[in-house]
Every structure is written in structure tokens, then in C-alpha cells.
Design an enzyme around this catalytic site. Structure first.
Site, PDB file in Angstrom:
ATOM      1  N   LYS A  72       0.865  -1.184   0.000  1.00  0.00           N
ATOM      2  CA  LYS A  72       0.000   0.000   0.000  1.00  0.00           C
ATOM      3  C   LYS A  72       0.895   1.225   0.000  1.00  0.00           C
ATOM      4  O   LYS A  72       1.796   1.353   0.829  1.00  0.00           O
ATOM      5  CB  LYS A  72      -0.868  -0.022   1.249  1.00  0.00           C
ATOM      6  CG  LYS A  72      -1.665   1.248   1.461  1.00  0.00           C
ATOM      7  CD  LYS A  72      -2.614   1.065   2.615  1.00  0.00           C
ATOM      8  CE  LYS A  72      -3.315   2.354   2.937  1.00  0.00           C
ATOM      9  NZ  LYS A  72      -4.393   2.149   3.895  1.00  0.00           N
TER      10      LYS A  72
HETATM   11  C1  5RP Z   1      -2.350   4.547   7.694  1.00  0.00           C
HETATM   12  C2  5RP Z   1      -3.239   3.707   6.876  1.00  0.00           C
HETATM   13  C3  5RP Z   1      -4.593   4.224   6.487  1.00  0.00           C
HETATM   14  O1  5RP Z   1      -5.484   3.171   6.475  1.00  0.00           O
HETATM   15  C4  5RP Z   1      -4.473   4.836   5.145  1.00  0.00           C
HETATM   16  O2  5RP Z   1      -3.830   6.034   5.226  1.00  0.00           O
HETATM   17  C5  5RP Z   1      -5.779   4.849   4.301  1.00  0.00           C
HETATM   18  O3  5RP Z   1      -6.568   5.802   4.617  1.00  0.00           O
HETATM   19  P1  5RP Z   1      -6.789   7.146   3.806  1.00  0.00           P
HETATM   20  O4  5RP Z   1      -7.388   6.757   2.486  1.00  0.00           O
HETATM   21  O5  5RP Z   1      -7.713   7.896   4.697  1.00  0.00           O
HETATM   22  O6  5RP Z   1      -5.428   7.795   3.610  1.00  0.00           O
HETATM   23  O7  5RP Z   1      -2.903   2.628   6.526  1.00  0.00           O
HETATM   24  O8  5RP Z   1      -1.223   3.816   8.064  1.00  0.00           O
END
Ligand code: 5RP
Length: 291
Positions: free
Chosen positions: A203
Site C-alpha cells: 500500500k
Molecule cells: C495509515 C493507513 C490508512 O489506512 C491509510 O492512510 C488509508 O486511509 P486514507 O485513504 O484515509 O489515507 O494505513 O497507516
């Protein structure tokens, strides 16, 4: 069996998707054991190779941030539209009914809150991931972040070792040090390091040059949404990320802080899985507002 024509079409979309020589719809997973593939297939739709993950793990560092004060009211009604739910064990246990029957990407590290500068994350027990029937474990890797880099690299490696033992994929959640540019160079580095250490999903964030981030990462990359944007811009973000090789989104605030979270997640889903343009996605969003 996935429709092979649809499969090829979906996966010839960009650099980040599985190559045609792969016989599995998740990038880099062809040689994985059956249990890993089964879990990844619960997250990534075999027809499109993509996923809309709904992230609502923010509370573990932010507390009851806007939109997440009442998970039962805001998040539970959205679960039907998500391909996968990403949250902590505390929220899963207390607030998500087990019969929503969605794959879980369990936030598997924990650490300091936003109130503390130095973060010393640690891993939760892998047995909890098994007890919760998690389809993946999400663990942060913070590149170029001093002591935190070593701590999070060790967490990631340990999570992969334990995940491999039980057939549970790990999603590396990239972060980069505060002093570093949030650009393709550093996101590519952090993403690649996660994959090299055995993460099956990465991610990260969308950025200029994102196609290089996705192309140089041998496993699927999903993007976080980041801070709340106007709905049309958030749909553009999704569309551009998919076009540039992302295998999906793991989105939080741009869904649950939307004026209409249910309409927004359905529009995101259509952009990611059906290839709607941002304009078409926004039209869908608006039409769902009035349905
Ligand atoms: C932080 C994360 C959050 O889940 C991620 O940032 C996703 O959320 P957003 O779309 O609000 O940024 O993993 O470590």
C-alpha cells in the site's frame, strides 16, 4: 475459472498488473501456496484482478477521527460495497458483525499515537490474525525514518515469517520519513523494500511518476486516498492510479468523510472494477445521492 479474455484485458491495463505469462490473477503470486492464493483471491477479484479495500484503521493512531466516531453507523452500512475491510482487531471485535462475511486485512502492528514523535511499533500476535480469519495482515514499513525504519523493517520481516507459516499474506503499508519528499523515488524504494522482504501486497500513495512505482514493485500496489478531496478529484485519483498500474485502492477518508459515503464507495468501485472515467464515476456518485 475467470473469463480469460476479461482477465487478459484487465491485466494488460498497465505496468502494475500480472503479466500474461502468469497463470494467476494476482501479480507475483503464481508460485505461492494454495492458502495464500485463496486469501489473495478473496481480496483481488479474479475477474478484474483488482480490489477496493475500505480502510478504517485510523483510530489506532488518531482516536475517533472525523467519520469514524461511530463505526456501527458509518462503516457497517458500507461493508457491502467493499471487497475487503482494513481495520484493527479492536474495531473488528467490537463493531463489525462477523456475518458481513468480507475478507479482512487486519492491521497487525500497533504503536504510538499522533501525539508522540518517535513511533516504536510492535506486532500483534499472529494467532489473532488466524482467530479473526484474516485474509491479510497489514504492517507499516517506514523508509528513511531513522530508528523507526529498523523497527518497522523488523516487524515486516517477522510478520512475513509468521504469515508464511500459516498462509496469510502481508500487506506492507509504506511510509516515508518526514524530511523526505513524497515522490516516486521514495515511494518506489519503500514499495520495493516491502516486496523484497516478502510482502504480497503493497500500500502506498499516488504521485507523479506512479507508473514507475507500480512497475518496479513485483506485487500488487494499492493506493491510500490520503486527506479528504472533493469527490470528483478523489475519483480522478483512483482512475489515474489504476491507469498507471495500481491493482486497487485502500481508501478511507475519501469514502467515510464524503457527503455520501455509500454513493462514494460505489463510484470508487465502478472506477476501479468497471473502468468508469472520473466524469462517469462522478455522475454515478450524483445519481446515487438521489436514489
Ligand atoms: C495509515 C493507513 C490508512 O489506512 C491509510 O492512510 C488509508 O486511509 P486514507 O485513504 O484515509 O489515507 O494505513 O497507516
Amino acid at each position: 475459472m475467470p473469463d480469460m479474455d476479461g482477465f487478459r484485458e484487465a491485466n494488460s491495463f498497465g505496468f502494475g498488473q500480472a503479466s500474461l505469462s502468469d497463470n494467476f490473477h494476482v501479480k507475483g503470486a503464481s508460485n505461492m501456496p494454495w492458502g495464500m492464493k485463496d486469501r489473495l483471491s478473496r481480496i483481488f477479484n479474479p475477474k478484474t484482478g483488482r480490489a477496493v479495500m475500505l480502510a478504517f484503521d485510523h483510530g489506532f493512531i488518531m482516536g475517533p477521527t472525523s467519520g469514524l466516531e461511530r463505526i456501527d453507523l458509518t462503516i457497517v452500512p458500507l461493508t457491502q460495497y467493499a471487497d475487503c475491510l482494513m481495520c484493527t482487531r479492536g474495531i473488528l471485535q467490537t463493531s463489525i458483525p462477523a456475518n458481513v462475511n468480507k475478507p479482512i486485512c487486519l492491521r497487525s502492528d500497533a504503536g504510538s499515537t499522533i501525539l508522540t514523535e518517535l513511533n516504536r511499533n510492535l506486532l500483534i500476535d499472529v494467532e489473532d490474525a488466524i482467530r479473526f480469519n484474516a485474509s491479510a495482515m497489514a504492517v507499516m514499513f517506514s523508509a528513511g525514518d531513522g530508528e523507526q525504519e529498523a523497527i518497522t523493517a523488523a516487524n515486516l520481516v517477522k510478520a512475513v515469517d509468521l504469515g508464511n507459516r500459516y498462509g496469510i499474506p502481508v500487506m506492507g503499508v509504506t511510509a516515508v520519513g518526514k524530511q523526505m519528499a513524497r515522490d516516486a523515488r521514495y515511494f518506489a524504494l519503500a514499495s520495493r523494500v516491502c516486496a523484497e522482504n516478502g510482502a504480497s501486497i503493497v500500500k502506498t500513495y499516488y504521485c507523479d511518476g506512479f507508473e514507475k512505482v507500480a512497475a518496479s514493485c513485483p506485487v500488487p500496489v494499492v493506493i491510500a486516498g490520503g486527506k479528504k478531496l472533493p469527490e470528483k478529484e478523489a475519483l480522478e485519483l483512483c482512475y489515474n492510479a489504476i491507469n498507471d498500474g495500481a491493482a486497487g485502492v485502500d481508501m478511507g477518508r475519501n469514502v467515510f468523510q464524503s457527503d455520501s459515503p455509500a454513493a462514494m464507495i460505489q463510484a470508487v468501485h465502478a472506477v476501479v472494477h468497471e473502468g468508469l472515467t472520473p466524469e462517469q464515476g462522478f455522475e454515478l456518485y450524483q445519481s446515487l445521492l438521489h436514489s
